[in-house]
Design an enzyme around this catalytic site. Structure first.
Site, PDB file in Angstrom:
ATOM      1  N   SER A 104       0.815  -1.055   0.031  1.00 50.34           N
ATOM      2  CA  SER A 104      -0.224   0.154  -0.047  1.00 50.34           C
ATOM      3  C   SER A 104       0.887   1.256  -0.023  1.00 50.34           C
ATOM      4  CB  SER A 104      -0.827  -0.161   1.325  1.00 50.34           C
ATOM      5  OG  SER A 104      -1.493   1.342   1.177  1.00 50.34           O
ATOM      6  N   TYR A 110      -0.868  -0.697  10.439  1.00 49.70           N
ATOM      7  CA  TYR A 110      -1.196  -1.065   8.985  1.00 49.70           C
ATOM      8  C   TYR A 110       0.058  -0.530   8.337  1.00 49.70           C
ATOM      9  CZ  TYR A 110      -3.526  -1.355   4.534  1.00 49.70           C
ATOM     10  OH  TYR A 110      -3.811  -1.458   3.088  1.00 49.70           O
TER      11      TYR A 110
END
Length: 274
Positions: free
Chosen positions: A140, A153
């Site tokens: 990501s 995350y």
């Protein structure tokens, strides 16, 4: 195109979103797919859609090492090879780090980082025995700069990206390739579901929104050519890198992006409410 004719592809997080789109595209290019996710019903529905002669649903909790072993063994037993592994499954719990439950933190680590490491370790010897293979890890843009309210995350996606580069170097003289795809915001339930959208940081929505199909295309390209990393949007990736390298720039640009993201977020919130 039939770039994956007769190949066997294992996809985690295959019950919806990017994973499901990957499965459809791989089958359209001649592959057999092994679908992994925790929920049995959507997996079996997708396998039926794709054709049970080319698609196998294997309900799997990838945070469990034994279930990871079963997934790899089942794929090899059913189709005879593992040519592509797509580590796509993701998990998040948003908010200030000090307020996130320890179980949630560990769950994010297990799904986003530990499982890809385990599955890659299990798949590489099979690929080596075959003489070829490809691993594609879905990271990501959140792994390219610190993202407030998504500290764990961000950490897992940063680590997954670096892991991918390191193992790719180790395998440089083989016919096994390791790639990473790092998307920005994607129009899936991960950030767009009405139950989570309010908790997603506004910064996320400041970047152009990709579709699951667009990211799946990048994954298939990477599985085919082994390019080390692909990002979307490209401009967002460059901005993320600059913000990481130059914290002072991040402090200047961040408020501008957050204001833009908040405007876009409210549009998505209104859309989700119908």
């Amino acid at each position: 195109m039939n770039r994956f004719q007769g190949k066997t592809v294992v996809v985690t997080g295959a019950s919806s979103g990017i994973g499901a789109e990957c499965a459809r595209k791989f089958v359209n290019e001649g592959a057999n797919v092994v679908l992994a996710a925790r929920s049995r019903e959507p997996l079996e529905k997708l396998a039926a859609e794709l054709g049970e002669n080319v698609a196998l649903a294997v309900p799997t909790d990838i945070s469990d090492v034994d279930q990871c072993k079963n997934l790899i063994e089942t794929a090899k037993s059913r189709f005879g090879s593992i040519d592509v592994l797509v580590n796509n499954a993701g998990k998040n719990s948003r908010g200030h780090y000090e307020k996130i439950a320890l179980d949630d933190i560990l769950g994010i680590l297990d799904v986003n980082l530990r499982a890809p490491l385990v599955l890659t370790r299990l798949a590489i010897p099979i690929m080596r025995s075959q003489g070829s293979g490809s691993v594609v890890n879905v990271a990501s843009l959140a792994g390219r700069l610190p993202l407030d309210d998504e500290a764990t995350y961000s950490a897992t996606k940063f680590a997954l990206r670096i892991f991918s580069f390191a193992v790719a170097e180790e395998l440089a003289n083989t016919n096994i390739r390791v790639s990473v795809v790092s998307p920005g915001p994607v129009d899936t339930g991960f950030i767009m579901d009405p139950s989570v959208i309010e908790d997603v940081p506004a910064l996320v929505y400041s970047q152009p929104m990709s579709t699951a199909e667009e990211i799946a295309d990048l994954i298939l390209q990477s599985a085919h050519d082994g390019v080390r990393e692909r990002t979307k949007p490209v401009v967002g990736a460059r901005l993320a890198t600059l913000s990481y390298l130059f914290p002072q720039l991040r402090r200047v640009v961040l408020p501008i992006l957050e204001r833009k993201g908040e405007r876009e977020k409210q549009k998505y919130v209104a859309r989700s409410r119908g």
